[in-house]
Design a protein around this motif. Sequence first.
Motif, PDB file in Angstrom:
ATOM      1  N   SER A  37      29.096   7.985  16.716  1.00  0.00           N
ATOM      2  CA  SER A  37      29.008   8.265  18.239  1.00  0.00           C
ATOM      3  C   SER A  37      28.202   9.319  18.414  1.00  0.00           C
ATOM      4  O   SER A  37      28.072  10.429  17.720  1.00  0.00           O
ATOM      5  N   LEU A  60      25.919   0.135  21.003  1.00  0.00           N
ATOM      6  CA  LEU A  60      26.824   0.077  22.062  1.00  0.00           C
ATOM      7  C   LEU A  60      26.612   1.301  22.988  1.00  0.00           C
ATOM      8  O   LEU A  60      26.480   2.334  22.681  1.00  0.00           O
ATOM      9  N   ILE A  62      28.357   3.628  25.802  1.00  0.00           N
ATOM     10  CA  ILE A  62      29.601   3.741  26.559  1.00  0.00           C
ATOM     11  C   ILE A  62      29.561   4.866  27.591  1.00  0.00           C
ATOM     12  O   ILE A  62      28.914   5.901  27.601  1.00  0.00           O
ATOM     13  N   GLU A  67      26.522   9.921  28.832  1.00  0.00           N
ATOM     14  CA  GLU A  67      26.749   8.458  28.239  1.00  0.00           C
ATOM     15  C   GLU A  67      26.806   8.956  26.669  1.00  0.00           C
ATOM     16  O   GLU A  67      26.019   9.518  26.353  1.00  0.00           O
ATOM     17  N   LEU A 101      36.928  -0.553  19.034  1.00  0.00           N
ATOM     18  CA  LEU A 101      35.921  -0.402  19.989  1.00  0.00           C
ATOM     19  C   LEU A 101      35.659  -1.941  20.810  1.00  0.00           C
ATOM     20  O   LEU A 101      35.802  -2.970  20.300  1.00  0.00           O
ATOM     21  N   SER A 113      31.138  -0.776  28.940  1.00  0.00           N
ATOM     22  CA  SER A 113      30.311  -0.527  27.764  1.00  0.00           C
ATOM     23  C   SER A 113      29.123  -1.684  27.792  1.00  0.00           C
ATOM     24  O   SER A 113      29.437  -2.671  28.532  1.00  0.00           O
TER      25      SER A 113
END
Length: 148
Positions: A37, A60, A62, A67, A101, A113
């Motif tokens: 992340s 992804l 998020i 963000e 997730l 997401s």
Amino acid sequence: MTLISEPPASVQPLGLTLGPAPGPAELVVGDTVGAISMRAGLGAETNAMLSLHLLTGPVLGIPGHPERWVFLTGPVTPVRVDTVLDLVRIDVHLLAPGTRLALPPLAAGEPGSRWVVRPRPGHDLPPWQAVVSAARSTSSMCRNWSNS
């Protein structure tokens, strides 16, 4: 073990095990899939660098302020302390095994997401080391990502 329940068809080729539970698609970070992340700005630069080396994989987005992007990768192996310290400095996190997730639907327009880069059938996940290396390299070229 990595589980997905009711995965979108394009996620199934990632080599994930299907779980029996009904409900939205979910990924559990574990032995076969890692997740990294970072802030969206650094994520965009990291993804561009990975693209140059033909190492892009599913990402992804998020929502939040800011963000964050989550890169799905191959399994994580032991990490050197100086690497961990550098990742902390640039606000990049290796998601712990067992982290769940929620996978977004492949159709656009749903809140929550989203897929920044959709999974591609028949393509392997990038090695986690490649994503970490791209994030570290990019952050040294664009120092402002670590502070914004």
